[in-house]
Design a protein around this motif. Structure first.
Motif, PDB file in Angstrom:
ATOM      1  N   GLY A 709       0.776  -1.226   0.000  1.00 52.99           N
ATOM      2  CA  GLY A 709       0.000   0.000   0.000  1.00 52.99           C
ATOM      3  C   GLY A 709       0.805   1.272   0.000  1.00 52.99           C
ATOM      4  O   GLY A 709       0.231   2.363   0.001  1.00 52.99           O
ATOM      5  N   ARG A 710       2.172   1.163  -0.021  1.00 56.61           N
ATOM      6  CA  ARG A 710       3.001   2.369   0.013  1.00 56.61           C
ATOM      7  C   ARG A 710       3.415   2.828  -1.377  1.00 56.61           C
ATOM      8  O   ARG A 710       3.904   3.942  -1.535  1.00 56.61           O
ATOM      9  N   ASP A 711       3.277   1.974  -2.380  1.00 57.06           N
ATOM     10  CA  ASP A 711       3.714   2.325  -3.725  1.00 57.06           C
ATOM     11  C   ASP A 711       2.913   1.505  -4.717  1.00 57.06           C
ATOM     12  O   ASP A 711       2.164   0.586  -4.352  1.00 57.06           O
ATOM     13  N   THR A 712       3.068   1.815  -5.993  1.00 61.86           N
ATOM     14  CA  THR A 712       2.356   1.096  -7.049  1.00 61.86           C
ATOM     15  C   THR A 712       3.187  -0.032  -7.649  1.00 61.86           C
ATOM     16  O   THR A 712       2.679  -0.789  -8.466  1.00 61.86           O
ATOM     17  N   VAL A 713       4.477  -0.113  -7.305  1.00 59.80           N
ATOM     18  CA  VAL A 713       5.360  -1.157  -7.827  1.00 59.80           C
ATOM     19  C   VAL A 713       6.134  -1.754  -6.660  1.00 59.80           C
ATOM     20  O   VAL A 713       6.176  -1.224  -5.552  1.00 59.80           O
ATOM     21  N   TRP A 714       6.791  -2.901  -6.940  1.00 63.80           N
ATOM     22  CA  TRP A 714       7.634  -3.520  -5.923  1.00 63.80           C
ATOM     23  C   TRP A 714       8.805  -2.608  -5.569  1.00 63.80           C
ATOM     24  O   TRP A 714       9.326  -1.882  -6.433  1.00 63.80           O
ATOM     25  N   PRO A 715       9.267  -2.623  -4.335  1.00 63.28           N
ATOM     26  CA  PRO A 715      10.501  -1.888  -3.992  1.00 63.28           C
ATOM     27  C   PRO A 715      11.655  -2.404  -4.843  1.00 63.28           C
ATOM     28  O   PRO A 715      11.820  -3.622  -5.019  1.00 63.28           O
ATOM     29  N   PRO A 716      12.449  -1.517  -5.396  1.00 64.98           N
ATOM     30  CA  PRO A 716      13.477  -1.958  -6.353  1.00 64.98           C
ATOM     31  C   PRO A 716      14.662  -2.619  -5.658  1.00 64.98           C
ATOM     32  O   PRO A 716      14.948  -2.376  -4.487  1.00 64.98           O
ATOM     33  N   MET A 717      15.370  -3.461  -6.430  1.00 62.54           N
ATOM     34  CA  MET A 717      16.661  -3.988  -5.998  1.00 62.54           C
ATOM     35  C   MET A 717      17.738  -3.039  -6.499  1.00 62.54           C
ATOM     36  O   MET A 717      17.836  -2.765  -7.690  1.00 62.54           O
ATOM     37  N   CYS A 718      18.564  -2.550  -5.602  1.00 65.33           N
ATOM     38  CA  CYS A 718      19.547  -1.527  -5.955  1.00 65.33           C
ATOM     39  C   CYS A 718      20.876  -2.111  -6.408  1.00 65.33           C
ATOM     40  O   CYS A 718      21.604  -1.465  -7.166  1.00 65.33           O
ATOM     41  N   GLY A 719      21.246  -3.299  -5.946  1.00 62.50           N
ATOM     42  CA  GLY A 719      22.490  -3.915  -6.391  1.00 62.50           C
ATOM     43  C   GLY A 719      23.698  -3.042  -6.095  1.00 62.50           C
ATOM     44  O   GLY A 719      23.983  -2.708  -4.943  1.00 62.50           O
ATOM     45  N   HIS A 720      24.394  -2.619  -7.166  1.00 58.88           N
ATOM     46  CA  HIS A 720      25.626  -1.839  -7.008  1.00 58.88           C
ATOM     47  C   HIS A 720      25.378  -0.334  -7.102  1.00 58.88           C
ATOM     48  O   HIS A 720      26.325   0.440  -7.117  1.00 58.88           O
TER      49      HIS A 720
END
Length: 743
Positions: A709-720
C-alpha cells in the motif's frame, strides 16, 4: 611539510562556518554529473578544473545541505581517464601494456616471490614491446619488402608501392625499415606525453607516505618509468636490427661487420634484460646519475647501431630469394612467443609459492591471469595486423593453401590457438555457471529466508527474483577456476606455435595428432581470425564510446579504471595513471578543509573507495583526527584486497581504520556483485575486533518484497547503485557526523 601548507584552493563559494561537517562524495566507475552525484539541480565548481573538480550546490536554489545539516561537496574525477576520442582510442591499442602493468601490482606480499613476480612482469612487458616491433617488421619487411615486391601481380595497380619494386632488395628493406622505426617513435612520444596529460594539476611536494598504497601520486612512487622507457626503446631497436641483420647474413654470409653488428644488437638485448632483473637499480632514487647514464648510453648505442644497420642494408647488393620472405622471421616469432610462455610459467610458479590462504579467490592467480591476458591480447593484435595487411595485398590472387604474401606460419598457429582459447574459456565459463548454480541458489535462499521470513503466494515470484540476483552476485567469488583454465589455454595456444618450426600446417598437424578432421581445424583457424577481428573492432568502438555513453561505461569501465589506477611500473607505455593526480588532489582538499576548521566525512562509492583509502593514508595525524570515512558498494575486500594483497591487503585496511579511529562505516548489499563487506566479523572481547566488526553494515535489498500500500510497484533492488538516496545512508552520515563533532 603538512598537506594543508602545500595545497591551494582554486576559487569557489564562501567556506562554511568553522565546525561544520563537509560530506565529500567520491563517485565510482560509471560516474555522473555533479548535480546527479549531489542530488541537487544547480551546482558550481569550487576547486579543481574541468577534468578533476570539486563541486557544491549553489546557494539560493533550495536546500543546499545534506543529512543532519552537513555541507555537500563532491569530487568529480571521471574525466581524468577520458577525453578526446583520439586519446581514448590510443588507450585501446595500449591495452596489452596496461594488463601487464596491472599484473605487476598484483604481486604477493612474500618478499622473494613478490620480487620474482615484479621482475617477471617487467620481462613480460619487454617481450610485448618486442612483439609490437616484430609485428611491424613482419608487415614492412616480410610482407611488403620481400614477398609483395617480388611479385609483379602484387605490385600491379599500386603506384605508391610499385616504384620500389625494381630496386635492390637491400634498398627496399632499408627504406621500409623506417616503418618499425616510426612505430617505436610513436611509443616514445605517447609514453613521454602521458605524464603531461594532467598538466593543470599542481603536484604536492614533500616526503612520501609510509605505506605502499599511500605513496601513489608522490614524486618518487615509481622513479624508474623514464629508465624503463629508454630500455624498451633500445630493445625495440635491437629487435629491428637483428631482423635486418638476418637478411645480411642470408646475402653476404659471415663478414666482420655482420658479426660486429650482431654482437652489438645481442648485447643491447642482454643488457636490457639484465637491467630489468635488478629492480633496485631501475627503481633507485639515490645515485640516479650513474643509473641514468647507463640507461642513456644503452639507448644511444641502440640508436647508433640501428643507423649503421639500416645504412649497411641500404648498400647491400647481394642476391637472395626475397620472395620466400624475411630470413629467420618465423623463427624469431616462435622464439619470442616461446619466451613469453616460459615467463608466464615462471609467474605462475612464483605466485603459487607466495600465495596466502585464498580458497575460492583469485589472490595467487591474479598476476598470472592478467599477464596471460596481456600476452593473449598482444599476440592477437600482432596476428590480426599481419593477416589484415596480407588480405589487402592478396587481392584477387589465386588462393592456394599458402598464398605468396601470407604471414609466417606461426601466426596461423596463433589464430588456431586463439580459437581453442575462446571456445575452451566459453565452455569452462558455462560449466562454472552450471556447477555452482545449486550452491549459490542454496546460499541465496538462506539469505532471502532470513530477510523475509513471511512468505506468501503473492510475493513468491519476487522472492525468486531476489534469490537469483543474490546468486548472480555471488558468482564473482568463484572466478578462480575460470581464471586458471584461461591461463592453461593461453599456455597451450602459445605452445602450438612451436609446431610451425617443422613447417606443419594446423590442419595437418592436428589431424595427425588427435584425429580431428582437417576441414574442422581449417574452419576453426578461420573462425579464430574472425574472432580476433571482432575483438579488435569491439575494443575499438568500446574505447571510442567508453566514457561517453552509460551503457559502455557499465560494462568495460570497471576493468578500465582498475588498469589505469596503478602507476606505470612494469610497462612504460601503459596508459597514464589518473590516481597520480586524483589521490593527492583529494588528500589536498581534505587537508585544506580541515585547515579551515571543518570536519570532513569522505563518502566514497565503488571504485571511489580505493581513491579515498589511498588519500586517507597520505593524511597527517593532525588531519586524520577530524576525518571519517563512509564507503558503499566498495570492492576493497572482494577485488582489491584479493587481487592486490601487497598494497590493499587486510593489514592496510586495518591500518587505515586505526588511523581514522575506526570512524568508518561500510554499507553493502547481498545483491551487489562488486561491493561487499570489508572486515571479517570478529569474535571475542578484543576491542580491535569489535571495532573492525562495527565497520560493516549490511543493507537488506530490496527493503521489502511487497509495496504493502506504500507504492504502485515492488521496492526496487539496488544492487551496485549508490546508496545516497537511502535512509540508512543518511543515518550513517548522521552517526559519523556526530562522532566527528563529539570527538
Amino acid at each position: 611539510m603538512p598537506e594543508s601548507s602545500r595545497c591551494r584552493a582554486r576559487g569557489g563559494c564562501d567556506p562554511p562556518p568553522p565546525g561544520d561537517v563537509v560530506e565529500l562524495r567520491v563517485h565510482g566507475v560509471i560516474g555522473a554529473s555533479a548535480d546527479d552525484i549531489l542530488d541537487r539541480p544547480h551546482v558550481q565548481r569550487v576547486a579543481g578544473d574541468s577534468k578533476g573538480g570539486f563541486y557544491r550546490p549553489r546557494r539560493g536554489y533550495g536546500d543546499s545541505r545534506g543529512a543532519c545539516g552537513v555541507v555537500l561537496e563532491t569530487y568529480r574525477w571521471s574525466d581524468l581517464r577520458s577525453g578526446a576520442a583520439a586519446r581514448t582510442l590510443s588507450l585501446v591499442l595500449l591495452l596489452p601494456f596496461m594488463a601487464c602493468n596491472v599484473a605487476a601490482w598484483m604481486r604477493p606480499r612474500a618478499k622473494v616471490s613478490g620480487g620474482v613476480v615484479w621482475v617477471g612482469c617487467r620481462l613480460v612487458g619487454l617481450s610485448l614491446t618486442a612483439l609490437y616491433v616484430l609485428s611491424f617488421v613482419g608487415v614492412a619487411l616480410d610482407l611488403l619488402a620481400c614477398k609483395c615486391m617480388s611479385l609483379g601481380s602484387c605490385l600491379g595497380g599500386r603506384t605508391w608501392l610499385s616504384w620500389l619494386g625494381g630496386q635492390p632488395v637491400g634498398l627496399r628493406m632499408a627504406l621500409l625499415a623506417l616503418v618499425p622505426v616510426a612505430a617505436i617513435w610513436v611509443l616514445w612520444v605517447v609514453g613521454s606525453r602521458c605524464g603531461r596529460w594532467y598538466e593543470n594539476f599542481i603536484p604536492p611536494t614533500g616526503e612520501p607516505a609510509d605505506t605502499l598504497l599511500g605513496s601513489i601520486g608522490t614524486h618518487n612512487a615509481t622513479p624508474g618509468v623514464v629508465r624503463l622507457r629508454s630500455i624498451h626503446v633500445a630493445t625495440g631497436l635491437a629487435v629491428l636490427d637483428l631482423s635486418l641483420i638476418a637478411a645480411l647474413w642470408a646475402g653476404r654470409g659471415p663478414s666482420l661487420l655482420n658479426v660486429l653488428l650482431t654482437f652489438c644488437a645481442v648485447l643491447t638485448l642482454v643488457a636490457s634484460v639484465v637491467l630489468l632483473c635488478v629492480p633496485s637499480v631501475i627503481d633507485a632514487v639515490a645515485g640516479t646519475s650513474v643509473v641514468d647514464g647507463v640507461v642513456h648510453a644503452l639507448r644511444s648505442t641502440a640508436v647508433v647501431v640501428t643507423i649503421a644497420v639500416i645504412g649497411w642494408v641500404a648498400f647491400d647488393r647481394s642476391e637472395w630469394p626475397a620472395e620466400n620472405g624475411l630470413p629467420g622471421h618465423d623463427v624469431a616469432v616462435v622464439l619470442l612467443v616461446g619466451t613469453q610462455g616460459v615467463l608466464l610459467a615462471l609467474l605462475g610458479i612464483a605466485a603459487l609459492v607466495g600465495r596466502e590462504g585464498s580458497r575460492g579467490k583469485l589472490r595467487w592467480s591474479g598476476p598470472l591471469l592478467f599477464a596471460c591476458l596481456a600476452v593473449g591480447l598482444g599476440v592477437s593484435f600482432a596476428t590480426e595486423f599481419n593477416y589484415r595487411v596480407s588480405d589487402y595485398l592478396d587481392r584477387d590472387l589465386p588462393t592456394p593453401d599458402v598464398l605468396p604474401t601470407s604471414p609466417v606460419l606461426p601466426y596461423k598457429w596463433t589464430m588456431f590457438g586463439f580459437f581453442v582459447s575462446v571456445i575452451g574459456a566459453a565452455v569452462a565459463g558455462a560449466a562454472m555457471v552450471l556447477f555452482t548454480r545449486r550452491h549459490r541458489r542454496r546460499t541465496a535462499d538462506g539469505i532471502v529466508a532470513r530477510d523475509f521470513p513471511e512468505a506468501d503466494a503473492r510475493t513468491a515470484r519476487r522472492r525468486e527474483q531476489v534469490r537469483d540476483a543474490i546468486a548472480r552476485a555471488q558468482f564473482t567469488e568463484r572466478l578462480r577456476p575460470l581464471g586458471v583454465t584461461y591461463c592453461c589455454l593461453v599456455a597451450l595456444s602459445l605452445g602450438f606455435t612451436a609446431l610451425a618450426l617443422d613447417e606443419l600446417q594446423p590442419s595437418v598437424a592436428v589431424e595427425s595428432l588427435v584425429s580431428l578432421p582437417s576441414d574442422f581445424v581449417s574452419a576453426g583457424t578461420q573462425l579464430g581470425s574472425y574472432l580476433m577481428a571482432l575483438l579488435f573492432v569491439g575494443l575499438f568502438f568500446g574505447g571510442l564510446f567508453a566514457y561517453r555513453t552509460t551503457a559502455f561505461r557499465r560494462y568495460i569501465g570497471t576493468l578500465w579504471d582498475l588498469g589505469m589506477f596503478w602507476p606505470r611500473a612494469a610497462h612504460p607505455f601503459a596508459p597514464p595513471c589518473y590516481a597520480e593526480r586524483a589521490v593527492p588532489e583529494l588528500a589536498c582538499r581534505i587537508s585544506m578543509l580541515v585547515g579551515q576548521g571543518k570536519y570532513v566525512l569522505v563518502a566514497a562509492h565503488s571504485h571511489g573507495s580505493i581513491l579515498a583509502l589511498a588519500s586517507v593514508l597520505q593524511l597527517e595525524p593532525s588531519v586524520l583526527s577530524r576525518v571519517a570515512l563512509l564507503t558503499h558498494g566498495s570492492p576493497l575486500r572482494r577485488f582489491y584486497s584479493t587481487l592486490f594483497p601487497a598494497y590493499v591487503g587486510s593489514d592496510v585496511l586495518s591500518e587505515a581504520g586505526r588511523r581514522l579511529g575506526w570512524r568508518w562505516v561500510n554499507l553493502w548489499r547481498d545483491t551487489d556483485p562488486i561491493g561487499s563487506w570489508i572486515f571479517t566479523p570478529g569474535r571475542g572481547a578484543d576491542d580491535a575486533l569489535r571495532q573492525r566488526s562495527a565497520v560493516d553494515r549490511r543493507l537488506r535489498d530490496p527493503q521489502d518484497l511487497d509495496a504493502r500500500g506504500r507504492d504502485t510497484v515492488w521496492p526496487p533492488m539496488c544492487g551496485h547503485q549508490p546508496c545516497v538516496t537511502d535512509d540508512r545512508y543518511e543515518a550513517a552520515v548522521c552517526e559519523l557526523s556526530e562522532r566527528l563533532r563529539t570527538g
